[in-house]
Design an enzyme around this catalytic site. Sequence first.
Site, short mmCIF file in Angstrom:
data_model
loop_
_atom_site.label_atom_id
_atom_site.label_comp_id
_atom_site.label_asym_id
_atom_site.label_seq_id
_atom_site.Cartn_x
_atom_site.Cartn_y
_atom_site.Cartn_z
CG ASP A 404 -3.94 112.24 9.06
OD1 ASP A 404 -3.85 111.42 9.99
OD2 ASP A 404 -2.99 112.95 8.66
CG HIS A 405 -8.03 107.48 13.00
ND1 HIS A 405 -8.77 108.32 13.80
CD2 HIS A 405 -8.50 106.23 13.27
CE1 HIS A 405 -9.61 107.63 14.54
NE2 HIS A 405 -9.47 106.34 14.23
NE ARG A 406 -0.94 111.69 10.91
CZ ARG A 406 0.01 112.15 10.10
NH1 ARG A 406 1.27 112.10 10.47
NH2 ARG A 406 -0.31 112.67 8.93
#
Length: 432
Positions: A404-406
């Site tokens: 999850d790039h967040r």
Amino acid sequence: MAIEILVPDIGDFDGVEVIEVLVAVGDTVQAEDSLISVESDKAAMEIPAPQGGVITELKVALGDQVAEGSLIMMLEPSGDAPAAEVPATPAASAPVAAAPAPARAAPQAAPQQAPRRAAPMAPAKIDETSFAKAYASPSVRKFSRELGVNLGSVVGGGRKGRITQEDVKAFVKNVMIHGGPATDGGGLQVEPMPEIDFGKWGEVESKKLTKINKLTGKFLHRNWVTIPHVTQFDDSDITELEAFRKAMVPEYKEQGIRITMLAFLVKAVVAGLKEFPRFNTSLDASGENLIYKSYYNIGIAVDTPDGLVVPVIRDADKKSLVEIATEMGEISIKARDKKLKPADMQGGCLTISSLGGIGGTKFTPIVNAPEVAILGVSRAKIQPVWNGESFDPKLMLPLALSYDHRVIDGADGARFTTFLSSVLAGAPEELL
Ligand code: CAO
């Protein structure tokens, strides 16, 4: 004058069985009191009184099959205002997918023609087809319509995937915080898939998706559209590890334990989570905080005839490799025998999805939210690896880490897979 009480919109069920009749002739009921319980192949739900009054006649008995619109009993209204406004027009012209209180007739307004269906309440772009198919009770349907929530987009967290009021609230909260899939001027808006007659081009057969297919599909869809995914690839040299594993196999085979590569991967992932704690987190519901976990529960994607399930090996950091291999054998059997309980599939920190036993060179797994990363493993094969002077044949294991790039930056994604590779290529005894 008595009014008819009909089964309201209970979703896409043709026939559900009456398993309980909760009132008798002569009983006085209040609006929203439960009258009967019905049960589909999934779960039970109660049908409420549309308004207060006295039950004058029962039209169903235990074991009867009913569907939306079935007459279940007659009620002499007490004169209280019905719980919802109703159209003056009779049933035939009312919309098909209606609010869940169809028997809320207004006897004063139309005593001879108690309308069978109430008008939809604030139907804000509700997709009636998926709304009708959603698995939720009448009160949850009503609640959803009041909020303009399309039930077809809500993931059910109740028993057997039933959508509860809490799920609807969580959906709305999520839309308010992150922007939802069906809002104007934001979020994801896509054209609905048209209905296609595939039989036009040749013979076809329609088969129902399993419950697991449907549930997994909803979760995967949500995760795919709401999580910004990046997949980091690497190849790990497992030549030594595989030789080590193979040497262990005969001894444990006699005890009925399969020492698999996957068990070593679980240990390596635990080491990775300890080295990079941000991979062992989840975003909280507000999306503002990261929850760091001090436990190490590893999910294992298991392919079953009914679909994909992900049982969890708890406290993998406290278990030996042999214990993990034993447990993995047990949970795979449980999964395929449909014996897993919801608790067996909850609380995971990171999931491993291994297609190595089947084949393929690479794939990009979808993050199993609320986890923030998933490790995909493909089939190991001998590859020529340059040693500075010549090529050595090495058994290379393809790894694919989706994250999850967040929560995780690209640099950390690469650091994690590099670390994992080095652990798998290092001293195998360290993983016991
Ligand atoms: N490379 C080469 N060979 C591998 C391998 C790999 N990465 N992984 C497993 N193998 C071999 C095993 O050694 C075994 O060989 P032997 O029979 O000679 O011992 C064979 O392949 C079969 O392994 P397996 O699949 O039965 O066992 P496993 O421990 O690797 O996996 C399980 C167990 C439950 C994960 C697996 O059966 C499964 O269900 N995989 C599918 C998961 C899935 O569907 N993921 C997709 C999710 S995204 O849609």
